[in-house]
Design an enzyme around this catalytic site. Structure first.
Site, PDB file in Angstrom:
ATOM      1  N   ARG A  51     -68.628  46.453  -5.061  1.00 13.91           N
ATOM      2  CA  ARG A  51     -69.144  47.793  -4.730  1.00 13.91           C
ATOM      3  C   ARG A  51     -70.669  47.867  -4.873  1.00 13.91           C
ATOM      4  O   ARG A  51     -71.333  48.635  -4.169  1.00 13.91           O
ATOM      5  CB  ARG A  51     -68.456  48.834  -5.636  1.00 13.91           C
ATOM      6  CG  ARG A  51     -68.625  50.294  -5.188  1.00 13.91           C
ATOM      7  CD  ARG A  51     -67.680  51.192  -5.955  1.00 13.91           C
ATOM      8  NE  ARG A  51     -67.658  52.560  -5.450  1.00 13.91           N
ATOM      9  CZ  ARG A  51     -68.252  53.596  -6.030  1.00 13.91           C
ATOM     10  NH1 ARG A  51     -68.901  53.421  -7.166  1.00 13.91           N
ATOM     11  NH2 ARG A  51     -68.186  54.789  -5.500  1.00 13.91           N
ATOM     12  N   MET A  77     -71.081  58.104  -1.338  1.00 13.15           N
ATOM     13  CA  MET A  77     -69.987  57.134  -1.297  1.00 13.15           C
ATOM     14  C   MET A  77     -68.877  57.718  -2.173  1.00 13.15           C
ATOM     15  O   MET A  77     -69.140  58.198  -3.280  1.00 13.15           O
ATOM     16  CB  MET A  77     -70.533  55.835  -1.908  1.00 13.15           C
ATOM     17  CG  MET A  77     -69.566  54.723  -2.062  1.00 13.15           C
ATOM     18  SD  MET A  77     -70.290  53.570  -3.269  1.00 13.15           S
ATOM     19  CE  MET A  77     -70.970  52.350  -2.215  1.00 13.15           C
ATOM     20  N   SER A  78     -67.650  57.719  -1.677  1.00 13.44           N
ATOM     21  CA  SER A  78     -66.542  58.321  -2.431  1.00 13.44           C
ATOM     22  C   SER A  78     -66.349  57.636  -3.781  1.00 13.44           C
ATOM     23  O   SER A  78     -66.660  56.451  -3.942  1.00 13.44           O
ATOM     24  CB  SER A  78     -65.228  58.198  -1.653  1.00 13.44           C
ATOM     25  OG  SER A  78     -65.358  58.736  -0.366  1.00 13.44           O
ATOM     26  N   ALA A  79     -65.782  58.382  -4.738  1.00 12.92           N
ATOM     27  CA  ALA A  79     -65.442  57.798  -6.045  1.00 12.92           C
ATOM     28  C   ALA A  79     -64.346  56.744  -5.853  1.00 12.92           C
ATOM     29  O   ALA A  79     -63.479  56.906  -4.989  1.00 12.92           O
ATOM     30  CB  ALA A  79     -64.952  58.888  -6.985  1.00 12.92           C
ATOM     31  N   PRO A  80     -64.382  55.680  -6.663  1.00 16.94           N
ATOM     32  CA  PRO A  80     -63.364  54.630  -6.523  1.00 16.94           C
ATOM     33  C   PRO A  80     -61.927  55.154  -6.573  1.00 16.94           C
ATOM     34  O   PRO A  80     -61.063  54.662  -5.833  1.00 16.94           O
ATOM     35  CB  PRO A  80     -63.662  53.702  -7.708  1.00 16.94           C
ATOM     36  CG  PRO A  80     -65.132  53.854  -7.919  1.00 16.94           C
ATOM     37  CD  PRO A  80     -65.427  55.300  -7.628  1.00 16.94           C
TER      38      PRO A  80
END
Ligand code: SAH
Length: 230
Positions: A51, A77-80
């Site tokens: 990431r 960027m979206s959270a994992p």
């Protein structure tokens, strides 16, 4: 201007003095423990995709925090955990052809690409500069089965249609019609729909009928363009 996405890898595999591989393994273990991740294949893909390579150098130290992260141009960027939830909801298998609307950094597409390999991901991004940056990030991460395009993803990418799976990483007032028509029979479409807090919807296209499930609340940046909020 964004800084160039350069990375310096020490011989022991660490970067900037941070052991990213260890941080990645720890994050995946936490996601499994907290129940955000259940599918071992998704866990493995998230253990592999770096990431940190999808962030500018100054943001990399935060790569394995379970939060959305700024990627410039007012986008995140979206959270994992959201990447994990969406990958599981898509029920991805090797060979699938996938369309992503909202490339951003390219990270989410990279995880999906691992899960569908030798299939492929077509991803489309509204901001041309982000699309170029994402394609470079994907190249640096060694992900070869993703094609990043610039354009209005609400219209889909008819050239590569139909897709086995389609997902949006930006929230739309409703599912754009062109995306419905670019989904293959038996396909799955996952999208955040409605105003904040949006609902994460999963639609299956089975025997000419749409079957809809509500997977819960979520927060995404809005879809722009013809099918967006403006
Ligand atoms: N998947 C990304 C997260 C991107 S955030 C990642 O892993 O980093 C959502 C993205 O959707 C933003 O980059 C935004 O510019 C993009 N977007 C918004 N409207 C769009 C549209 N109509 N077509 C394509 N991309 C769009």
């Amino acid at each position: 201007m964004k800084s160039p996405n350069k990375v310096s890898c020490a011989e022991d595999g660490t970067t900037q003095g941070i052991d990213f591989a260890a941080q990645r393994a720890k994050l995946v273990a936490t996601l499994l423990h907290d129940g955000h991740l259940r599918d071992p294949r998704v866990a493995e893909a998230m253990r592999i995709v770096p990431r940190e390579l999808f962030l500018d150098a100054e943001a990399r130290a935060r790569a394995y925090e379970d939060h959305p992260l700024s990627i410039g141009w007012g986008q995140t960027m979206s959270a994992p955990h959201m990447v994990a939830i969406m990958c599981e909801a898509l029920e991805l298998v090797p060979g699938h052809r996938v369309l992503e609307v909202g490339t951003g950094s390219g990270y989410h597409a990279a995880v999906v690409a691992k899960l569908v390999d030798p299939g492929s991901v077509t991803t489309i991004e509204y901001h041309a500069a982000l699309a170029r940056w994402a394609q470079e990030n994907l190249r640096q991460a060694g992900v070869l089965n993703v094609r990043a395009l610039a354009g209005d993803g609400g219209r889909g990418v008819p050239d590569d249609a139909p897709y086995d799976r389609i997902y949006l990483t930006c929230s739309a007032p409703r599912i754009p019609g062109p995306l419905r028509s670019q989904l293959a029979p038996g396909g799955i479409l996952v999208a955040p729909i409605g105003e904040l807090p949006s609902r994460l919807l999963r639609l299956r296209f089975v025997q000419d009928e749409w079957v809809e499930e509500d997977l819960g609340p979520c927060a995404f940046v809005p879809l722009r363009g013809e099918f967006g909020v403006e």
